[in-house]
Scaffold this motif. Sequence first.
Motif, PDB file in Angstrom:
ATOM      1  N   GLY A  68      18.635 -72.220  10.915  1.00 26.91           N
ATOM      2  CA  GLY A  68      19.707 -72.392   9.871  1.00 26.91           C
ATOM      3  C   GLY A  68      21.012 -72.165  10.555  1.00 26.91           C
ATOM      4  O   GLY A  68      21.870 -72.064   9.559  1.00 26.91           O
ATOM      5  N   GLN A  69      21.102 -71.934  11.670  1.00 30.40           N
ATOM      6  CA  GLN A  69      22.406 -71.319  12.227  1.00 30.40           C
ATOM      7  C   GLN A  69      22.890 -72.441  13.249  1.00 30.40           C
ATOM      8  O   GLN A  69      22.231 -73.650  13.590  1.00 30.40           O
ATOM      9  CB  GLN A  69      22.314 -70.246  13.228  1.00 30.40           C
ATOM     10  N   GLY A  70      23.982 -72.242  13.779  1.00 33.05           N
ATOM     11  CA  GLY A  70      24.732 -73.061  14.675  1.00 33.05           C
ATOM     12  C   GLY A  70      24.152 -72.610  16.130  1.00 33.05           C
ATOM     13  O   GLY A  70      23.263 -72.153  16.245  1.00 33.05           O
ATOM     14  N   LEU A  71      24.877 -73.367  17.016  1.00 30.26           N
ATOM     15  CA  LEU A  71      24.353 -73.073  18.809  1.00 30.26           C
ATOM     16  C   LEU A  71      25.329 -72.067  19.141  1.00 30.26           C
ATOM     17  O   LEU A  71      26.442 -72.019  18.999  1.00 30.26           O
ATOM     18  CB  LEU A  71      24.765 -74.537  19.384  1.00 30.26           C
ATOM     19  N   GLU A  72      24.436 -71.139  19.737  1.00 29.38           N
ATOM     20  CA  GLU A  72      24.953 -69.987  20.451  1.00 29.38           C
ATOM     21  C   GLU A  72      25.051 -70.054  22.033  1.00 29.38           C
ATOM     22  O   GLU A  72      24.013 -70.486  22.627  1.00 29.38           O
ATOM     23  CB  GLU A  72      24.262 -68.592  20.193  1.00 29.38           C
ATOM     24  N   PHE A  73      26.181 -70.241  22.807  1.00 24.07           N
ATOM     25  CA  PHE A  73      26.326 -70.525  24.175  1.00 24.07           C
ATOM     26  C   PHE A  73      25.528 -69.542  24.641  1.00 24.07           C
ATOM     27  O   PHE A  73      25.799 -68.311  24.633  1.00 24.07           O
ATOM     28  CB  PHE A  73      27.697 -70.888  24.747  1.00 24.07           C
ATOM     29  N   LEU A  74      24.612 -69.618  25.818  1.00 28.05           N
ATOM     30  CA  LEU A  74      24.056 -68.669  26.571  1.00 28.05           C
ATOM     31  C   LEU A  74      24.796 -68.815  27.990  1.00 28.05           C
ATOM     32  O   LEU A  74      25.138 -67.761  28.599  1.00 28.05           O
ATOM     33  CB  LEU A  74      22.334 -68.901  26.575  1.00 28.05           C
TER      34      LEU A  74
END
Lengths: 111, 117
Positions: free
Chosen positions: B40-46
């Motif tokens: 349910g969240q957005g994209l977290e850059f790794l």
Amino acid sequence: TQLLEQSPQFLSIQEGENLTVYCNSSSVFSSLQWYRQEPGEGPVLLVTVVTGGEVKKLKRLTFQFGDARKDSSLHITAAQPGDTGLYLCATGDNYGQNFVFGPGTRLSVLP
Amino acid sequence: GAGVSQSPSNKVTEKGKDVELRCDPISGHTALYWYRQRLGQGLEFLIYFQGNSAPDKSGLPSDRFSAERTGESVSTLTIQRTQQEDSAVYLCASSPYSHRGSTGELFFGEGSRLTVL
């Protein structure tokens, strides 16, 4: 790293209605992209905007880039159930590193 | 296939185990990105690779996470001693280029869904 804000977080509308979602930053965008993500899939690019004041149209979708290049909007005319999904704005620094996405607007279009 | 391929598509593991996620980018794409997406969240850059080099690893959540890319193609994301908070979909994307002032279109795989029990 540039932080992006999107609003609204959730949006549920009836088929045929119009809607607008927003993407904002406190910093100037070098360029901005809009993606749509459907359940179980990766995001797919809708448009890239580069020039302040730019307007791009993709069928029923209209994208605007703010004059100051710090905000953008996506307007959908006569929404359809197929428009349902997570709408994400994204931008990168000048070298393409830290290409970050906003938290997204989750759109649900009810038939 | 012509698109970005990720494997496994689903992985269930026990807390404390190591996992390795693989990404095969589109041939010829020099830029490769890893993201984490919690439910349910957005994209977290790794992390981002330009060729085989990762100029910035600051997006990796902890030292349990590492990534490498060989031959400007396949990339692997390794998570050691998995924790329940690592449960998420890990998305890989590739791009034909990345240069000053502009980023090309990112082409995403379907992701690897990781569940840590």
